[in-house]
Design an enzyme around this catalytic site. Structure first.
Site, mmCIF file in Angstrom:
data_model
loop_
_atom_site.group_PDB
_atom_site.id
_atom_site.type_symbol
_atom_site.label_atom_id
_atom_site.label_comp_id
_atom_site.label_asym_id
_atom_site.label_seq_id
_atom_site.Cartn_x
_atom_site.Cartn_y
_atom_site.Cartn_z
ATOM 1 N N TYR A 155 -0.720 -7.238 -6.767
ATOM 2 C CA TYR A 155 -1.655 -6.355 -6.077
ATOM 3 C C TYR A 155 -2.913 -6.250 -6.964
ATOM 4 O O TYR A 155 -2.807 -6.156 -8.189
ATOM 5 C CB TYR A 155 -1.007 -4.987 -5.849
ATOM 6 C CG TYR A 155 -2.008 -3.909 -5.541
ATOM 7 C CD1 TYR A 155 -2.866 -4.040 -4.454
ATOM 8 C CD2 TYR A 155 -2.120 -2.783 -6.341
ATOM 9 C CE1 TYR A 155 -3.809 -3.070 -4.182
ATOM 10 C CE2 TYR A 155 -3.063 -1.798 -6.069
ATOM 11 C CZ TYR A 155 -3.912 -1.950 -4.986
ATOM 12 O OH TYR A 155 -4.854 -0.997 -4.723
ATOM 13 N N ARG A 213 5.674 19.385 -12.882
ATOM 14 C CA ARG A 213 5.243 18.095 -13.463
ATOM 15 C C ARG A 213 6.444 17.333 -14.027
ATOM 16 O O ARG A 213 6.470 16.104 -14.055
ATOM 17 C CB ARG A 213 4.175 18.302 -14.543
ATOM 18 C CG ARG A 213 3.841 17.027 -15.317
ATOM 19 C CD ARG A 213 2.439 16.997 -15.898
ATOM 20 N NE ARG A 213 1.994 18.235 -16.485
ATOM 21 C CZ ARG A 213 2.370 18.692 -17.701
ATOM 22 N NH1 ARG A 213 3.173 17.994 -18.457
ATOM 23 N NH2 ARG A 213 1.906 19.840 -18.141
ATOM 24 N N ASP A 247 8.459 -5.257 -9.015
ATOM 25 C CA ASP A 247 7.805 -4.470 -7.978
ATOM 26 C C ASP A 247 8.432 -4.896 -6.648
ATOM 27 O O ASP A 247 8.239 -6.016 -6.180
ATOM 28 C CB ASP A 247 6.292 -4.744 -8.009
ATOM 29 C CG ASP A 247 5.520 -3.903 -6.995
ATOM 30 O OD1 ASP A 247 6.097 -3.557 -5.954
ATOM 31 O OD2 ASP A 247 4.330 -3.636 -7.238
ATOM 32 N N LYS A 305 4.008 2.658 0.916
ATOM 33 C CA LYS A 305 4.151 1.609 1.915
ATOM 34 C C LYS A 305 5.388 1.859 2.785
ATOM 35 O O LYS A 305 5.447 2.852 3.466
ATOM 36 C CB LYS A 305 4.162 0.259 1.211
ATOM 37 C CG LYS A 305 3.053 0.107 0.133
ATOM 38 C CD LYS A 305 1.665 0.104 0.746
ATOM 39 C CE LYS A 305 0.507 0.363 -0.204
ATOM 40 N NZ LYS A 305 0.588 0.073 -1.590
HETATM 41 N N1 LCS Z 1 2.403 -2.618 -5.894
HETATM 42 C C1 LCS Z 1 2.117 -3.273 -4.759
HETATM 43 C C2 LCS Z 1 2.888 -4.507 -4.397
HETATM 44 C C3 LCS Z 1 1.103 -2.811 -3.928
HETATM 45 O O1 LCS Z 1 0.846 -3.490 -2.800
HETATM 46 C C4 LCS Z 1 0.373 -1.654 -4.294
HETATM 47 C C5 LCS Z 1 -0.737 -1.116 -3.456
HETATM 48 C C6 LCS Z 1 0.710 -1.001 -5.489
HETATM 49 C C7 LCS Z 1 1.735 -1.509 -6.264
HETATM 50 C C8 LCS Z 1 -0.006 0.249 -5.941
HETATM 51 O O2 LCS Z 1 0.491 1.317 -5.205
HETATM 52 P P1 LCS Z 1 -0.361 2.640 -4.791
HETATM 53 O O3 LCS Z 1 -0.864 3.226 -6.062
HETATM 54 O O4 LCS Z 1 -1.452 2.184 -3.893
HETATM 55 O O5 LCS Z 1 0.674 3.489 -4.134
HETATM 56 N N2 LCS Z 1 -1.177 -2.014 -2.459
HETATM 57 C C9 LCS Z 1 -2.170 -1.817 -1.642
HETATM 58 C C10 LCS Z 1 -2.605 -2.789 -0.702
HETATM 59 O O6 LCS Z 1 -2.144 -3.916 -0.559
HETATM 60 N N3 LCS Z 1 -3.578 -2.278 0.015
HETATM 61 O O7 LCS Z 1 -3.931 -1.023 -0.416
HETATM 62 C C11 LCS Z 1 -3.043 -0.643 -1.507
#
Ligand code: LCS
Length: 401
Positions: A119, A66, A191, A216
């Site tokens: 997001y 962790r 971000d 991503k």
């Molecule tokens: N920041 C951005 C710009 C994102 O697009 C996402 C998720 C996150 C943070 C959060 O990340 P995760 O916890 O999902 O790894 N974006 C998504 C989207 O556009 N479609 O599904 C998830």
């Protein structure tokens, strides 16, 4: 019945066979080319004094996954290097990264200023979950540095940007906003999910913390969920020891390894994502059924100049509107055959989705209008297929709209 540890029993051998590997490692170095997956939850101490020294922070040996693990460390070292930061922290998801970052900077009573297009999950964190803990967020138009200046109060502890923003592809002028925030002693988080460190380095532009949904482009293959923070070593240490330790959103060694593998091909993938996206953006721009195409690489994008200055490329995300609005957009999304109707982005596969009802359904209708997420907007994460095949698929689906 007496046991003898020189002649261990079957069950003991099942569990302790691995010690032979440790014994022989010195005589027979492994030199694995791919970083091994250290699939171990805990790490042995030499003796009690050693364990105590580790817990006092006087010895940096691994303790427990962790808090740290060699496969995680390999990923963190690589990400810090690519973002030109001092240190990094890998986490279980992008949202775990966002929560960890916010809780490292803020406590009850504190305030965040953020861009208004985020997001949908981050928007939900900011408008629903954080206020329950007494942390408030003011969302301002992401493109206007002056709005950030006006929104900062004595309680502001963090400025939070997403650039380019999901799904409107609005950019924030990172250098200008960092200058405003720093005058008041406030750190800036960016971000950088859409650009990756290949196309943009927020720390070099003046930001203090970089966040990635590594789910991503960093992972790149649609097979893992993960997040990363990069920043100053002392801040990352606080994030790890004050928040990750207690909140517990650690990344698994296997997922850290998948990201290490993804990083090896990041530049070649990004080049192809962008090449395909530029061609598709042009195709859509000239299509009679498409009323608007949003892609920072197009000269018609209102922030094309900023994108050219701040980024080394325009990325693989496109948003567009179809004549006939929401219903026409639905027909396109329901009739593609090669593109996959799915959320997430940055995968090798082309993904198509409807922000208003999916990724950004956490925005009310009024909020969607305010941040220019058209109810008919279609979002495309351009993949690595042959571009003519993606275009043929879109052309056929648009003909039905
Ligand atoms: N920041 C951005 C710009 C994102 O697009 C996402 C998720 C996150 C943070 C959060 O990340 P995760 O916890 O999902 O790894 N974006 C998504 C989207 O556009 N479609 O599904 C998830």
């Amino acid at each position: 019945m007496g046991g003898n540890i020189d002649k261990p029993g079957f069950a003991t051998l099942c569990i302790h066979g691995k010690k032979h590997l440790d014994k022989h490692e010195a005589d027979r170095p492994i030199r694995a080319v791919s970083t091994p997956i250290f699939q171990s939850s805990t790490f042995a101490f030499e003796n009690v004094a050693h364990g105590a020294a580790v817990f006092r922070g006087e010895d940096s040996s691994y303790v427990y996954t962790r808090l740290g693990n060699p496969t995680q460390t390999a990923l963190e070292t690589e990400m810090a290097y690519l973002e030109q930061g001092e240190a990094a922290l890998a986490l279980a998801s992008g949202m775990a990264a966002a929560t960890t970052a916010v809780l490292t900077c803020c406590r009850c009573g504190d305030h965040i200023v953020s861009g208004d297009t985020l997001y949908g999950g981050t928007h939900q964190l900011f408008t629903q979950t954080l206020p329950r803990m007494g942390i408030t967020v003011t969302e301002v138009p992401a493109y206007d540095p002056e709005d950030f200046a006006a929104a900062i109060t004595k309680k502001t502890r963090l400025v939070y940007l997403e650039s380019p923003a999901n799904p409107t592809l609005v950019l924030s002028d990172i250098a200008a906003i960092a200058e405003i925030a720093h005058r008041k002693g406030i750190p800036v988080l960016v971000d950088n999910t859409f650009c990756t460190p290949y196309l943009q380095n927020p720390l070099v532009l003046g930001a203090d913390i970089v966040l990635h949904s590594a789910t991503k482009y960093i992972g790149g293959h649609g097979d893992t969920v993960a997040g990363i923070l990069v920043g100053k070593a002392d801040w990352i240490l606080r994030a790890r020891m004050e928040i990750l330790r207690d909140v517990g959103g650690c990344i698994s060694p296997f997922n850290a390894w998948l990201l290490l593998r993804g990083l090896k091909t990041l530049p070649v993938r990004m080049d192809r994502h962008m090449e395909n996206a530029m061609e598709i953006a042009h195709f859509l721009s000239y299509h009679p059924k498409v009323t608007e195409v949003i892609y920072p690489g197009l000269k018609t994008h209102p922030q094309h100049e900023l994108a050219s200055r701040q980024q080394r490329g325009f990325g693989g995300m496109i948003s567009f509107m179809v004549k006939g609005g929401r219903e026409a957009g639905r027909v396109v999304m329901d009739n593609v055959q090669l593109c996959t109707l799915a959320v997430s982005l940055g995968d090798v596969d082309t993904l198509i989705e409807h922000p208003a009802s999916m990724t950004h359904s956490t925005y009310s209708e009024e909020e969607l209008r305010k941040v220019h997420i058209d109810p008919g907007m279609v979002r495309l994460s351009v993949g690595l297929e042959n571009v003519e095949d993606i275009i043929a698929d879109l052309r056929r689906a648009l003909a039905l709209a």
